[in-house]
Write an enzyme that holds these catalytic residues in place. Sequence first.
Site, short mmCIF file in Angstrom:
data_model
loop_
_atom_site.label_atom_id
_atom_site.label_comp_id
_atom_site.label_asym_id
_atom_site.label_seq_id
_atom_site.Cartn_x
_atom_site.Cartn_y
_atom_site.Cartn_z
N HIS A 125 4.25 -4.79 10.33
CA HIS A 125 4.85 -4.18 11.63
C HIS A 125 5.12 -5.14 12.68
CE1 HIS A 125 4.55 0.36 10.48
NE2 HIS A 125 3.51 -0.35 9.86
N HIS A 147 -7.60 -1.03 5.74
CA HIS A 147 -6.52 -0.08 6.10
C HIS A 147 -6.34 1.06 5.07
CE1 HIS A 147 -2.88 1.28 8.23
NE2 HIS A 147 -2.19 1.27 7.10
N HIS A 178 0.92 -1.35 0.02
CA HIS A 178 0.05 -0.14 -0.16
C HIS A 178 0.85 1.21 -0.06
CE1 HIS A 178 0.75 -0.68 4.26
NE2 HIS A 178 0.31 0.61 4.40
N HIS A 234 1.35 3.82 1.97
CA HIS A 234 1.75 4.81 3.14
C HIS A 234 3.34 4.73 3.09
CE1 HIS A 234 -1.89 4.03 5.65
NE2 HIS A 234 -1.88 5.22 4.95
N ASP A 245 -0.26 -3.82 6.08
CA ASP A 245 -0.89 -3.47 7.26
C ASP A 245 -2.44 -3.88 7.33
OD1 ASP A 245 1.44 -2.09 7.57
OD2 ASP A 245 0.71 0.03 7.75
N ASP A 258 5.74 4.79 5.34
CA ASP A 258 6.68 3.72 6.02
C ASP A 258 6.75 2.55 5.19
OD1 ASP A 258 3.72 3.54 6.97
OD2 ASP A 258 4.47 2.21 8.32
N HIS A 259 6.21 2.48 3.98
CA HIS A 259 6.14 1.28 3.09
C HIS A 259 6.96 1.18 1.80
CE1 HIS A 259 3.76 -1.13 5.97
NE2 HIS A 259 3.39 -0.31 6.40
ZN ZN Z 1 2.86 0.83 7.93
FE FE Z 2 -0.05 1.59 6.44
#
Ligand code: ZN
Ligand code: FE
Length: 250
Positions: free
Chosen positions: A184, A122, A57, A59, A146, A61-62
């Site tokens: 995570h 998510h 996805h 985001h 996530d 942090d990915h």
């Molecule tokens: Zn994440």
């Molecule tokens: Fe996420």
Amino acid sequence: MATLSIEPIPCLRDNYAYLIADSDTGDAWLVDPSEPGPPGALLRRRGLRLRGVLATHHHVDHVGGIATLLDQHRDVWVAGHARDEGRIPRQTVFVDAPAERFITTELLVGGHALQAMYIPGHTLGAIAWYLPPRADAVAGDVFTGDTLFAAGCGRLFEGSPTQMHASLQSLVALPHETLLWFGHEYTAANLRFSAAIEPDNLAVTARAADLPICTTPTTVALELATNPFVRARSVEELAERRLAKDEFRG
Ligand code: ZN
Ligand code: FE
């Protein structure tokens, strides 16, 4: 057919990127490179050539490491769901996977055709990537981002409880031995919530008592036994539990 290895790469504070490597050819693929440093260093250390990036996805942090990694490696495809067009940096492959079932994509990873399923909840561009069983494994590997965590699920930033419920149920409909590689390391905290929801669930107690530092991957069987969102009996129960988890300080 090549035997692929899968290795979690701890990134940022509690993220996991993943290295998929084909030791016969030296080809490698990355899932969710949050940042360029740790995945780049691992590729160099192993002498591997990056061929593709799988994003679960959009985001940051990915996908935060993609641009720098692509500046350092040539001819690398970047795949995500078609609905994440414009949200994943340098995306080149737009997979229009349906919900509730995996379809085969044109992407090859170590000679295996990668499969994909839409798992909104998510976010509205979330995708699960599936690799068929490796070597003598009885079941395949799925990267869940996530959407599904060990004993948990992602927050509902864009999707609805109905979507999250359907996405989780589609994932746990896979064979029990299927390995689920998630985004995570939240497992210890997730299990404290599981124990609050189901104090008499012995599978939860047992899992929490024997937790390694790195808990990825999990399995469909473990999630069916310990994940309060997978175990929610209705959309309403999932929605209630998700709200309770958002408030939970355990
Ligand atoms: Zn994440
Ligand atoms: Fe996420």
